[in-house]
Design a protein around this motif. Structure first.
Motif, PDB file in Angstrom:
ATOM      1  N   ARG A 183      36.216  34.957  99.301  1.00 31.10           N
ATOM      2  CA  ARG A 183      37.346  33.283  98.434  1.00 31.10           C
ATOM      3  C   ARG A 183      36.260  32.311  98.899  1.00 31.10           C
ATOM      4  NH1 ARG A 183      41.353  32.399 101.203  1.00 31.10           N
ATOM      5  NH2 ARG A 183      41.417  33.444 102.551  1.00 31.10           N
ATOM      6  N   ARG A 184      35.678  31.885  99.741  1.00 31.93           N
ATOM      7  CA  ARG A 184      35.021  30.939 100.432  1.00 31.93           C
ATOM      8  C   ARG A 184      33.767  31.409  98.973  1.00 31.93           C
ATOM      9  NH1 ARG A 184      32.240  29.729 105.864  1.00 31.93           N
ATOM     10  NH2 ARG A 184      35.017  30.198 106.595  1.00 31.93           N
ATOM     11  N   SER A 185      33.076  32.242  99.297  1.00 33.20           N
ATOM     12  CA  SER A 185      31.601  31.689  98.115  1.00 33.20           C
ATOM     13  C   SER A 185      31.900  31.305  96.544  1.00 33.20           C
ATOM     14  CB  SER A 185      30.727  32.956  98.062  1.00 33.20           C
ATOM     15  OG  SER A 185      32.032  34.481  97.716  1.00 33.20           O
ATOM     16  N   ALA A 186      33.239  32.384  96.177  1.00 31.14           N
ATOM     17  CA  ALA A 186      33.862  31.758  95.133  1.00 31.14           C
ATOM     18  C   ALA A 186      34.326  30.508  94.402  1.00 31.14           C
ATOM     19  CB  ALA A 186      35.250  33.033  94.811  1.00 31.14           C
ATOM     20  N   PHE A 187      35.180  30.039  95.513  1.00 32.67           N
ATOM     21  CA  PHE A 187      35.468  28.817  95.834  1.00 32.67           C
ATOM     22  C   PHE A 187      34.354  27.617  95.127  1.00 32.67           C
ATOM     23  CE2 PHE A 187      36.204  24.531  96.506  1.00 32.67           C
ATOM     24  CZ  PHE A 187      38.159  24.306  96.758  1.00 32.67           C
ATOM     25  N   GLU A 188      32.852  28.039  96.159  1.00 28.71           N
ATOM     26  CA  GLU A 188      32.325  26.945  95.913  1.00 28.71           C
ATOM     27  C   GLU A 188      31.808  27.450  94.135  1.00 28.71           C
ATOM     28  OE1 GLU A 188      31.157  24.733  97.703  1.00 28.71           O
ATOM     29  OE2 GLU A 188      32.428  25.110  99.353  1.00 28.71           O
ATOM     30  N   VAL A 189      31.215  28.748  94.223  1.00 28.24           N
ATOM     31  CA  VAL A 189      31.234  28.660  92.324  1.00 28.24           C
ATOM     32  C   VAL A 189      32.003  28.098  91.482  1.00 28.24           C
ATOM     33  CG1 VAL A 189      30.232  30.420  91.174  1.00 28.24           C
ATOM     34  CG2 VAL A 189      29.723  31.158  93.238  1.00 28.24           C
ATOM     35  N   LEU A 190      33.110  28.626  92.136  1.00 29.25           N
ATOM     36  CA  LEU A 190      34.007  27.428  90.889  1.00 29.25           C
ATOM     37  C   LEU A 190      34.005  26.424  90.574  1.00 29.25           C
ATOM     38  CD1 LEU A 190      36.672  30.745  91.093  1.00 29.25           C
ATOM     39  CD2 LEU A 190      35.680  30.000  89.064  1.00 29.25           C
ATOM     40  N   TRP A 247      41.282  20.538  88.597  1.00 27.41           N
ATOM     41  CA  TRP A 247      40.680  21.917  88.236  1.00 27.41           C
ATOM     42  C   TRP A 247      39.838  22.443  90.478  1.00 27.41           C
ATOM     43  CZ3 TRP A 247      39.546  25.882  87.029  1.00 27.41           C
ATOM     44  CH2 TRP A 247      38.257  26.809  87.606  1.00 27.41           C
ATOM     45  N   THR A 248      39.394  21.303  90.676  1.00 27.69           N
ATOM     46  CA  THR A 248      39.309  21.575  92.347  1.00 27.69           C
ATOM     47  C   THR A 248      40.518  21.519  93.519  1.00 27.69           C
ATOM     48  OG1 THR A 248      37.945  19.930  92.379  1.00 27.69           O
ATOM     49  CG2 THR A 248      38.655  20.272  94.668  1.00 27.69           C
ATOM     50  N   THR A 249      41.909  21.177  92.931  1.00 31.52           N
ATOM     51  CA  THR A 249      43.080  21.279  93.103  1.00 31.52           C
ATOM     52  C   THR A 249      43.504  22.240  93.065  1.00 31.52           C
ATOM     53  OG1 THR A 249      43.937  18.765  93.729  1.00 31.52           O
ATOM     54  CG2 THR A 249      45.642  20.529  94.214  1.00 31.52           C
ATOM     55  N   LEU A 250      43.253  22.796  92.197  1.00 37.45           N
ATOM     56  CA  LEU A 250      44.017  24.425  91.196  1.00 37.45           C
ATOM     57  C   LEU A 250      42.957  24.801  92.219  1.00 37.45           C
ATOM     58  CD1 LEU A 250      45.892  25.869  89.724  1.00 37.45           C
ATOM     59  CD2 LEU A 250      43.521  26.011  87.908  1.00 37.45           C
ATOM     60  N   LEU A 251      42.213  24.963  93.001  1.00 37.14           N
ATOM     61  CA  LEU A 251      41.208  26.140  93.443  1.00 37.14           C
ATOM     62  C   LEU A 251      41.762  26.293  95.040  1.00 37.14           C
ATOM     63  CD1 LEU A 251      37.677  25.320  92.134  1.00 37.14           C
ATOM     64  CD2 LEU A 251      39.244  27.035  91.567  1.00 37.14           C
ATOM     65  N   ARG A 252      42.017  24.968  95.471  1.00 37.08           N
ATOM     66  CA  ARG A 252      42.277  24.720  96.546  1.00 37.08           C
ATOM     67  C   ARG A 252      43.527  25.438  97.011  1.00 37.08           C
ATOM     68  NH1 ARG A 252      40.414  19.760  97.344  1.00 37.08           N
ATOM     69  NH2 ARG A 252      38.570  19.548  98.300  1.00 37.08           N
ATOM     70  N   VAL A 253      44.960  25.150  95.547  1.00 33.82           N
ATOM     71  CA  VAL A 253      45.777  26.178  96.117  1.00 33.82           C
ATOM     72  C   VAL A 253      46.281  27.544  95.632  1.00 33.82           C
ATOM     73  CG1 VAL A 253      48.051  26.210  94.542  1.00 33.82           C
ATOM     74  CG2 VAL A 253      47.315  24.679  94.744  1.00 33.82           C
ATOM     75  N   VAL A 254      45.440  28.033  94.125  1.00 32.14           N
ATOM     76  CA  VAL A 254      44.833  29.671  94.284  1.00 32.14           C
ATOM     77  C   VAL A 254      44.493  30.577  95.531  1.00 32.14           C
ATOM     78  CG1 VAL A 254      44.417  31.182  93.087  1.00 32.14           C
ATOM     79  CG2 VAL A 254      45.295  29.158  91.928  1.00 32.14           C
ATOM     80  N   LEU A 255      42.557  29.886  96.033  1.00 29.84           N
ATOM     81  CA  LEU A 255      42.495  30.114  96.571  1.00 29.84           C
ATOM     82  C   LEU A 255      41.858  30.179  98.006  1.00 29.84           C
ATOM     83  CD1 LEU A 255      39.225  30.379  94.564  1.00 29.84           C
ATOM     84  CD2 LEU A 255      40.745  32.202  94.825  1.00 29.84           C
ATOM     85  N   GLY A 256      42.897  28.472  98.497  1.00 32.87           N
ATOM     86  CA  GLY A 256      42.960  28.507  99.719  1.00 32.87           C
ATOM     87  C   GLY A 256      41.585  27.306 100.036  1.00 32.87           C
ATOM     88  N   ASN A 257      42.285  26.296 100.982  1.00 31.77           N
ATOM     89  CA  ASN A 257      41.198  25.381 101.753  1.00 31.77           C
ATOM     90  C   ASN A 257      40.173  26.192 102.091  1.00 31.77           C
ATOM     91  OD1 ASN A 257      39.763  23.257 102.355  1.00 31.77           O
ATOM     92  ND2 ASN A 257      41.098  22.197 102.692  1.00 31.77           N
ATOM     93  N   ALA A 297      37.907  26.039 109.470  1.00 34.18           N
ATOM     94  CA  ALA A 297      39.124  25.409 111.002  1.00 34.18           C
ATOM     95  C   ALA A 297      40.720  25.890 110.198  1.00 34.18           C
ATOM     96  CB  ALA A 297      38.720  24.410 111.153  1.00 34.18           C
ATOM     97  N   LEU A 298      40.535  26.226 108.993  1.00 35.68           N
ATOM     98  CA  LEU A 298      42.182  26.274 108.200  1.00 35.68           C
ATOM     99  C   LEU A 298      42.112  27.763 107.956  1.00 35.68           C
ATOM    100  CD1 LEU A 298      41.971  23.383 105.727  1.00 35.68           C
ATOM    101  CD2 LEU A 298      43.379  23.069 108.221  1.00 35.68           C
ATOM    102  N   ALA A 299      40.753  28.267 107.991  1.00 40.03           N
ATOM    103  CA  ALA A 299      41.148  29.814 107.462  1.00 40.03           C
ATOM    104  C   ALA A 299      42.512  30.515 107.531  1.00 40.03           C
ATOM    105  CB  ALA A 299      39.919  30.551 108.162  1.00 40.03           C
ATOM    106  N   HIS A 300      42.707  30.404 108.800  1.00 38.68           N
ATOM    107  CA  HIS A 300      44.561  31.169 109.401  1.00 38.68           C
ATOM    108  C   HIS A 300      45.392  30.094 109.429  1.00 38.68           C
ATOM    109  CE1 HIS A 300      41.697  34.280 110.668  1.00 38.68           C
ATOM    110  NE2 HIS A 300      40.791  33.473 111.534  1.00 38.68           N
ATOM    111  N   THR A 301      45.425  29.258 108.328  1.00 35.58           N
ATOM    112  CA  THR A 301      46.999  28.558 107.878  1.00 35.58           C
ATOM    113  C   THR A 301      46.840  28.864 106.382  1.00 35.58           C
ATOM    114  OG1 THR A 301      45.539  26.445 107.669  1.00 35.58           O
ATOM    115  CG2 THR A 301      45.906  26.636 110.035  1.00 35.58           C
ATOM    116  N   ASN A 302      48.107  28.425 106.208  1.00 35.75           N
ATOM    117  CA  ASN A 302      48.844  28.659 104.889  1.00 35.75           C
ATOM    118  C   ASN A 302      47.738  27.912 103.828  1.00 35.75           C
ATOM    119  OD1 ASN A 302      50.727  30.229 105.126  1.00 35.75           O
ATOM    120  ND2 ASN A 302      52.620  28.199 105.667  1.00 35.75           N
TER     121      ASN A 302
END
Length: 289
Positions: A206-213, A230-240, A244-249
């Motif tokens: 997901r992290r690599s997909a986030f950076e590409v997108l 667009w950036t907020t949509l990526l955070r909402v759908v894929l996560g931040n 440090a936030l990997a195991h949070t909602n």
């Protein structure tokens, strides 16, 4: 002493912009063979090799490679017509040297190395170039456990694979429904989520997909979305993507939360998620940053 004085006079003659312009004009008018047979042309190229030797060495090149770039620039009509022909030649040599260095580092052609889509990458490295193994520090080898589960279907029977596929489809539909309810146009929400999940399926995590997108300007143009939306949509759908936030909602994102069993009604109770997604809806007046 006499030979040194002669060389200095030659350098001074070539360094004069008007004298260079006159020489280039004469060589141009004399035809193609003039550069091959004219003694002044040979002297000019030796002067160019000396003049740009330091610049060539700075970029790991031979001085005659810089002289070759100078030769190409000198043959152009723009150089003869410029206010300062040497300035045009020097800039052309500098650009060529940078392109050659990047091309050698990236193991690609100079033409590709000059393009921004390739020049942003670092030089190619061998696995043995560093003391620590590449897998210890390079993010490309840091596998997202959720992405691992999503792609590793070995040993599963067809029923389990079908169930997983249905779960993914359900998660995608729930994500689209959620965005539509908080203010996103349904067609925009569907197009955006389907585009994101399509690229996610092609990525290792997901992290690599986030950076590409995040850098995908074509997607923003197709969806007609402002940068903030667009950036907020990526955070909402894929996560931040912040580790440090990997195991949070916030780090998991809606897709993962739905896939691990959280029902949609639980996401409705997440005020931060509802507020973030709602404010980013294009209809709410998000502007291009």
């Amino acid at each position: 002493m006499t030979q040194a004085s002669t060389r200095n006079e030659g350098r001074d003659r070539f360094e004069d912009s008007e004298a260079l312009r006159a020489l280039l004009t004469r060589l141009h008018d004399a035809g193609q063979d003039a550069w091959r047979n004219d003694p002044e042309a040979a002297a000019l190229m030796r002067h160019a090799a000396d003049k740009y030797a330091a610049l060539a060495r700075k970029h790991g090149l031979d001085p005659w490679e810089a002289a070759s770039a100078a030769f190409e620039a000198m043959r152009g009509a723009a150089t003869r017509r410029a206010d300062d022909p040497w300035a045009v030649v020097t800039r052309a040599v500098q650009v060529t040297c940078i392109g050659e260095e990047r091309g050698n580092g990236l193991l690609c052609s100079v033409h590709q190395a000059r393009r921004p889509r390739y020049s942003v990458f670092h030089d190619a490295e061998r696995f043995s170039d560093r003391e620590n193994p590449l897998t210890d520090y390079h993010p490309a080898f840091h596998v997202d456990p959720f992405a691992d589960d999503a792609h590793d279907d070995s040993g599963e029977d067809e029923d389990l694979l079908l169930e997983r596929t249905m779960n993914v489809v359900s998660a995608v539909e729930d994500t689209i429904a959620f965005l539509s309810r908080v203010g996103w146009a349904p067609e925009t929400a569907r197009a955006g989520v389907e585009y994101i999940t399509g690229r996610l399926a092609e990525s290792v995590s997901r992290r690599s997909a986030f950076e590409v997108l995040r850098r995908d300007r074509q997607a923003r143009a197709l969806l007609d979305l402002p940068g903030t939306s667009w950036t907020t949509l990526l955070r909402v759908v894929l996560g931040n993507p912040d580790p440090a936030l990997a195991h949070t909602n916030a780090g998991r994102g809606m897709l993962v939360r739905l896939l691990i069993g959280e029902p949609l009604r639980v996401l409705w109770r997440d005020d931060d998620l509802v507020l973030t997604a709602g404010l980013a809806a294009p209809a709410n007046g998000s502007e291009e940053p």
